[in-house]
Design an enzyme around this catalytic site. Sequence first.
Site, PDB file in Angstrom:
ATOM      1  N   HIS A 142     115.664 -38.066 138.781  1.00  0.00           N
ATOM      2  CA  HIS A 142     116.381 -39.351 138.848  1.00  0.00           C
ATOM      3  C   HIS A 142     115.463 -40.414 139.424  1.00  0.00           C
ATOM      4  O   HIS A 142     114.648 -40.142 140.304  1.00  0.00           O
ATOM      5  CB  HIS A 142     117.655 -39.222 139.688  1.00  0.00           C
ATOM      6  N   ARG A 159     123.698 -38.100 145.193  1.00  0.00           N
ATOM      7  CA  ARG A 159     124.178 -39.072 144.205  1.00  0.00           C
ATOM      8  C   ARG A 159     124.041 -38.572 142.766  1.00  0.00           C
ATOM      9  O   ARG A 159     124.348 -39.297 141.820  1.00  0.00           O
ATOM     10  CB  ARG A 159     123.416 -40.385 144.372  1.00  0.00           C
ATOM     11  N   ASP A 186     119.698 -34.473 145.718  1.00  0.00           N
ATOM     12  CA  ASP A 186     120.265 -35.787 146.053  1.00  0.00           C
ATOM     13  C   ASP A 186     121.775 -35.825 145.797  1.00  0.00           C
ATOM     14  O   ASP A 186     122.239 -35.489 144.704  1.00  0.00           O
ATOM     15  CB  ASP A 186     119.556 -36.865 145.206  1.00  0.00           C
ATOM     16  N   CYS A 216     114.072 -41.380 143.414  1.00  0.00           N
ATOM     17  CA  CYS A 216     114.086 -40.075 144.094  1.00  0.00           C
ATOM     18  C   CYS A 216     113.252 -40.128 145.386  1.00  0.00           C
ATOM     19  O   CYS A 216     112.068 -40.465 145.366  1.00  0.00           O
ATOM     20  CB  CYS A 216     113.529 -39.002 143.160  1.00  0.00           C
ATOM     21  N   CYS A 233     117.930 -32.479 141.183  1.00  0.00           N
ATOM     22  CA  CYS A 233     117.567 -32.832 142.557  1.00  0.00           C
ATOM     23  C   CYS A 233     118.776 -32.601 143.463  1.00  0.00           C
ATOM     24  O   CYS A 233     119.920 -32.758 143.049  1.00  0.00           O
ATOM     25  CB  CYS A 233     117.115 -34.287 142.638  1.00  0.00           C
TER      26      CYS A 233
END
Length: 211
Positions: free
Chosen positions: A98, A46, A44, A101, A42
């Site tokens: 994750h 993080r 993302d 998400c 992803c």
Amino acid sequence: MTPIDKLLADNKAWAAGIKADDPEYFERLSHLQTPEFLWIGCSDSRVPADRITGTQPGEIFVHRNIANMVVHTDVNLLSVLDFAVSHLKVRHVIVCGHYGCGGIKAAMTNHDYKYVLNMWLRNIKDVYRLHSRELDAIADPEDRADRLTELNVREQVMHLAKTSIIQRAWKEEQRPRLHGWVYGLKDGLIKPVFDMDAGSKLDPIYKYDDL
Ligand code: CO
């Protein structure tokens, strides 16, 4: 110092630090990359592939998009997959989602995210529909999103196996192994949820018999 200037200054400090430890580092890496893994994760911020797996530059080939999707009309994803599998000869392809998400959560709403995002999230809604009986039975919205995250990773791994790129490599070189993982933002741990060895069975309609 602006945030952008800080990025550039930190980069200088990082490069100097590496060079001080290992003067040949950049020279050596500039000649070739032989990563063993392709990571489809992803976007993302993080979930940085190398940080969470403790790998170094040169070890993981990376593709990231919203909710780690394998979409068969996505020329970007397919180019990365083809290059990694056919040229770099990676031994493992990892799809890593994750928990928590935003893409998964957005796809579970009925909100109009407009045009392009609606198009992308539609792919996740399709996964929900495939598993709606199981998902609708989960009362807690967060638990339901977590389960969709796991099921989505599993579907994306199966999407990989539907490509001629993977099927050809399986037939000719008995690699790569496909892995579906989910990363926990709350504990930093990766949970393996699904995998497919080279030559794994798939629905017959997707199997090419004249590769
Ligand atoms: Co995400």
